[in-house]
Design a protein around this motif. Sequence first.
Motif, PDB file in Angstrom:
ATOM      1  N   ALA A 156      96.478  -1.336  93.893  1.00  0.00           N
ATOM      2  CA  ALA A 156      95.359  -2.032  93.411  1.00  0.00           C
ATOM      3  C   ALA A 156      94.557  -1.447  92.299  1.00  0.00           C
ATOM      4  N   ALA A 157      94.427  -0.205  92.380  1.00  0.00           N
ATOM      5  CA  ALA A 157      93.948   0.658  91.221  1.00  0.00           C
ATOM      6  C   ALA A 157      94.572   0.408  89.952  1.00  0.00           C
ATOM      7  N   PHE A 158      96.209   0.713  90.079  1.00  0.00           N
ATOM      8  CA  PHE A 158      96.874   0.475  88.802  1.00  0.00           C
ATOM      9  C   PHE A 158      96.806  -0.985  88.374  1.00  0.00           C
ATOM     10  N   THR A 159      97.166  -1.908  89.187  1.00  0.00           N
ATOM     11  CA  THR A 159      97.275  -3.386  88.661  1.00  0.00           C
ATOM     12  C   THR A 159      95.798  -3.732  87.801  1.00  0.00           C
ATOM     13  N   GLN A 160      94.758  -3.105  88.369  1.00  0.00           N
ATOM     14  CA  GLN A 160      93.647  -3.390  87.857  1.00  0.00           C
ATOM     15  C   GLN A 160      93.414  -2.681  86.401  1.00  0.00           C
ATOM     16  N   SER A 210      98.365  -9.864  87.424  1.00  0.00           N
ATOM     17  CA  SER A 210      97.648  -8.673  87.695  1.00  0.00           C
ATOM     18  C   SER A 210      96.456  -8.642  88.503  1.00  0.00           C
ATOM     19  N   SER A 211      95.695  -9.691  88.229  1.00  0.00           N
ATOM     20  CA  SER A 211      94.559  -9.841  88.870  1.00  0.00           C
ATOM     21  C   SER A 211      94.571 -10.278  90.455  1.00  0.00           C
ATOM     22  N   SER A 212      95.587 -11.141  90.786  1.00  0.00           N
ATOM     23  CA  SER A 212      96.069 -11.667  91.908  1.00  0.00           C
ATOM     24  C   SER A 212      96.600 -10.545  92.930  1.00  0.00           C
ATOM     25  N   VAL A 266      87.286   3.250 100.220  1.00  0.00           N
ATOM     26  CA  VAL A 266      88.355   2.590  99.532  1.00  0.00           C
ATOM     27  C   VAL A 266      88.017   2.829  97.690  1.00  0.00           C
ATOM     28  N   LYS A 267      86.713   2.194  97.530  1.00  0.00           N
ATOM     29  CA  LYS A 267      86.525   2.355  96.094  1.00  0.00           C
ATOM     30  C   LYS A 267      86.456   3.722  95.476  1.00  0.00           C
ATOM     31  N   THR A 268      86.178   4.753  96.288  1.00  0.00           N
ATOM     32  CA  THR A 268      86.240   6.018  95.777  1.00  0.00           C
ATOM     33  C   THR A 268      87.709   6.558  95.545  1.00  0.00           C
ATOM     34  N   LEU A 269      88.595   6.375  96.215  1.00  0.00           N
ATOM     35  CA  LEU A 269      90.097   6.583  96.077  1.00  0.00           C
ATOM     36  C   LEU A 269      90.458   5.545  95.014  1.00  0.00           C
ATOM     37  N   GLY A 270      90.107   4.566  94.702  1.00  0.00           N
ATOM     38  CA  GLY A 270      90.328   3.509  93.743  1.00  0.00           C
ATOM     39  C   GLY A 270      89.768   3.943  92.596  1.00  0.00           C
ATOM     40  N   GLN A 271      89.063   4.906  92.380  1.00  0.00           N
ATOM     41  CA  GLN A 271      88.703   5.462  90.926  1.00  0.00           C
ATOM     42  C   GLN A 271      89.733   6.284  90.237  1.00  0.00           C
TER      43      GLN A 271
END
Length: 296
Positions: free
Chosen positions: A10-14, A227-229, A247-252
């Motif tokens: 998710a982080a990469f595609t975002q 990429s958004s989907s 999740v959001k912390t790892l997503g940083q």
Amino acid sequence: MLWIPFTLLAAFTQALRNAQQKQLSRDVNALGVTLARFIWALPLAVIYLALLHLIEPAELPQFSGRFVFDVSAAAFAQILATALMVLLFQRRNYAAGVGLAKSEALLAAVLGSVFFGALLGPLGWLGIVVGSAAVWLMKGRSAPGSLDLSTLLLGLGSGLCFALTTLWVRDACHQLSLPFMHTAAWALVWTISIQVAALTGWLALRDRQTLVKLWQRPSLVFRISLSSSIASLCWFTAVNLQDVGLVKTLGQIEVFFTLLLSQHWLKEQVSQREKIGLLLIVISAMLVVLPTLAVW
């Protein structure tokens, strides 16, 4: 354990999507760029949901009033969050604004604990704080006085709306008695459907020229939606499996991917403060993931 690879993807595609949205924002207004994120994502999400039910058949869910409220609230919160982010893209101090928007992880943890019953351990809270500090450090140097009140409010507002989006999505997923992949897919289809209907209807009535501009850029709009989907599906699945704050912390780690893409495409140099920020993000991710590994 599955929430970790979903979060990383998710982080990469975002990171890819944000770069593409920034490119589109040079010629299209905030609501148009926001719609570009969703317009092709809807058929992609429907196809994915159909394939999921073919591969692993499951009963059709019953949608409660709470589920409908959650996905509706998440849909409009994500629209507002994306529009605020696009406004940040259009400012000179874009990097500083994005850093502020990444307050999402800390805000999600606080809101999740207060209103959604999420429980975070000491290491999880420490990881959230370290990750937030890392993003603030990496927000870049701004010209004196450039970080004005309006930019501050835009950044924090975007982070808050993104945090509320994921919290409502997680709550919506928990209203469905289905496998976690199915619940995430249903939440995604509902959310995107509301977003496409609302944004397309508004622009058709108030700003048809923006729809024309999107029609004239089919390739870029499709790549943004694709990429958004992927990013949304991975986020929805991850927050269905683990607390939003974690999740959001790892997503940083998205910031790390962004820097890699910048170096690869733009041949930019990484500053000393960015290197320190990268190290802090790695430490933050480890603090978040270690308790999960220990239990596993």
